[in-house]
Design a protein around this motif. Structure first.
Motif, mmCIF file in Angstrom:
data_model
loop_
_atom_site.group_PDB
_atom_site.id
_atom_site.type_symbol
_atom_site.label_atom_id
_atom_site.label_comp_id
_atom_site.label_asym_id
_atom_site.label_seq_id
_atom_site.Cartn_x
_atom_site.Cartn_y
_atom_site.Cartn_z
ATOM 1 N N VAL A 139 -4.719 3.719 7.770
ATOM 2 C CA VAL A 139 -5.014 2.430 8.409
ATOM 3 C C VAL A 139 -4.487 2.442 9.841
ATOM 4 C CG1 VAL A 139 -4.419 -0.034 8.385
ATOM 5 C CG2 VAL A 139 -5.144 1.094 6.269
ATOM 6 N N ASP A 140 -3.263 2.886 10.016
ATOM 7 C CA ASP A 140 -2.661 2.914 11.352
ATOM 8 C C ASP A 140 -3.423 3.835 12.303
ATOM 9 O OD1 ASP A 140 -0.778 1.017 10.683
ATOM 10 O OD2 ASP A 140 0.828 2.475 10.330
ATOM 11 N N ARG A 141 -3.934 4.955 11.797
ATOM 12 C CA ARG A 141 -4.732 5.854 12.647
ATOM 13 C C ARG A 141 -6.009 5.161 13.111
ATOM 14 N NH1 ARG A 141 -2.873 10.119 9.311
ATOM 15 N NH2 ARG A 141 -4.665 9.951 7.926
ATOM 16 N N LEU A 142 -6.646 4.428 12.216
ATOM 17 C CA LEU A 142 -7.869 3.719 12.599
ATOM 18 C C LEU A 142 -7.590 2.621 13.622
ATOM 19 C CD1 LEU A 142 -9.594 3.501 9.106
ATOM 20 C CD2 LEU A 142 -10.423 4.771 11.100
ATOM 21 N N VAL A 143 -6.465 1.969 13.486
ATOM 22 C CA VAL A 143 -6.079 0.941 14.463
ATOM 23 C C VAL A 143 -5.735 1.617 15.795
ATOM 24 C CG1 VAL A 143 -4.385 -0.852 15.029
ATOM 25 C CG2 VAL A 143 -5.327 -0.713 12.702
ATOM 26 N N ALA A 144 -5.025 2.736 15.747
ATOM 27 C CA ALA A 144 -4.628 3.439 16.969
ATOM 28 C C ALA A 144 -5.835 3.940 17.764
ATOM 29 C CB ALA A 144 -3.703 4.604 16.627
ATOM 30 N N CYS A 145 -6.860 4.396 17.063
ATOM 31 C CA CYS A 145 -8.057 4.877 17.775
ATOM 32 C C CYS A 145 -9.046 3.745 18.045
ATOM 33 C CB CYS A 145 -8.707 6.039 17.025
ATOM 34 S SG CYS A 145 -9.598 5.566 15.541
ATOM 35 N N PHE B 297 -10.516 -0.428 14.577
ATOM 36 C CA PHE B 297 -10.266 -1.803 14.146
ATOM 37 C C PHE B 297 -9.180 -2.373 15.046
ATOM 38 C CE2 PHE B 297 -12.022 0.246 10.435
ATOM 39 C CZ PHE B 297 -12.869 -0.714 9.903
ATOM 40 N N PRO B 298 -9.221 -3.673 15.294
ATOM 41 C CA PRO B 298 -8.219 -4.258 16.184
ATOM 42 C C PRO B 298 -6.830 -4.423 15.557
ATOM 43 C CG PRO B 298 -9.748 -5.945 15.438
ATOM 44 C CD PRO B 298 -10.255 -4.635 14.928
ATOM 45 N N SER B 299 -6.763 -4.451 14.221
ATOM 46 C CA SER B 299 -5.463 -4.665 13.580
ATOM 47 C C SER B 299 -5.505 -4.204 12.127
ATOM 48 C CB SER B 299 -5.099 -6.153 13.602
ATOM 49 O OG SER B 299 -6.011 -6.894 12.815
ATOM 50 N N ARG B 300 -4.329 -4.090 11.539
ATOM 51 C CA ARG B 300 -4.242 -3.772 10.109
ATOM 52 C C ARG B 300 -4.937 -4.857 9.294
ATOM 53 N NH1 ARG B 300 2.126 -2.265 9.180
ATOM 54 N NH2 ARG B 300 1.996 -0.026 9.610
ATOM 55 N N SER B 301 -4.676 -6.082 9.680
ATOM 56 C CA SER B 301 -5.268 -7.203 8.938
ATOM 57 C C SER B 301 -6.781 -7.117 8.903
ATOM 58 C CB SER B 301 -4.856 -8.543 9.562
ATOM 59 O OG SER B 301 -3.491 -8.778 9.368
ATOM 60 N N LEU C 86 0.849 -1.193 0.000
ATOM 61 C CA LEU C 86 0.000 0.000 0.000
ATOM 62 C C LEU C 86 0.884 1.242 0.000
ATOM 63 C CD1 LEU C 86 -2.438 -1.108 2.851
ATOM 64 C CD2 LEU C 86 -2.876 -1.230 0.400
ATOM 65 N N ASP C 87 0.317 2.331 -0.523
ATOM 66 C CA ASP C 87 1.080 3.576 -0.479
ATOM 67 C C ASP C 87 1.122 4.084 0.965
ATOM 68 O OD1 ASP C 87 -1.036 5.876 -0.129
ATOM 69 O OD2 ASP C 87 -1.879 4.503 -1.620
ATOM 70 N N GLU C 88 2.087 4.939 1.224
ATOM 71 C CA GLU C 88 2.347 5.415 2.583
ATOM 72 C C GLU C 88 1.148 6.122 3.203
ATOM 73 O OE1 GLU C 88 5.521 8.437 4.534
ATOM 74 O OE2 GLU C 88 6.310 7.003 3.064
ATOM 75 N N LYS C 89 0.449 6.914 2.425
ATOM 76 C CA LYS C 89 -0.707 7.653 2.946
ATOM 77 C C LYS C 89 -1.811 6.687 3.397
ATOM 78 C CE LYS C 89 -3.936 11.327 1.773
ATOM 79 N NZ LYS C 89 -4.394 12.270 0.764
ATOM 80 N N THR C 90 -2.042 5.641 2.614
ATOM 81 C CA THR C 90 -3.057 4.660 2.984
ATOM 82 C C THR C 90 -2.657 3.937 4.268
ATOM 83 O OG1 THR C 90 -3.673 4.366 0.668
ATOM 84 C CG2 THR C 90 -4.340 2.637 2.184
#
Length: 80
Positions: free
Chosen positions: A18-24, A27-31, A10-14
């Protein structure tokens, strides 16, 4: 259901999104977020495919077929 590991690029922005959604904890994980996104996309594509196939139907022809079936059924119904 058994799962299979795959590699996704994935591109860096995506990845940041994803990481922001996991951090907040959205979602429980990137997967999980990627799995749900792929599942949702496949579901939408399936619905769109059905709509595309339905658009190919000739309304007049379909109506004639339906009415033909109805008229035959009505002849088979007993009188009240």
């Amino acid at each position: 259901m058994p799962k299979t590991k795959i590699a996704v690029t994935l591109d860096e922005k995506t990845v940041e999104q994803v990481d922001r959604l996991v951090a907040c904890r959205a979602f429980p994980s990137r997967s999980r977020i990627i799995e749900e996104a792929v599942r949702e996309k496949l579901h939408r594509m399936t619905r769109n495919r059905l709509a595309q196939e339905c658009a190919k139907l000739n309304p007049a022809s379909e109506k004639a077929l339906a009415e033909e079936g109805i008229s035959q059924e009505l002849e088979e119904w007993p009188e009240y």
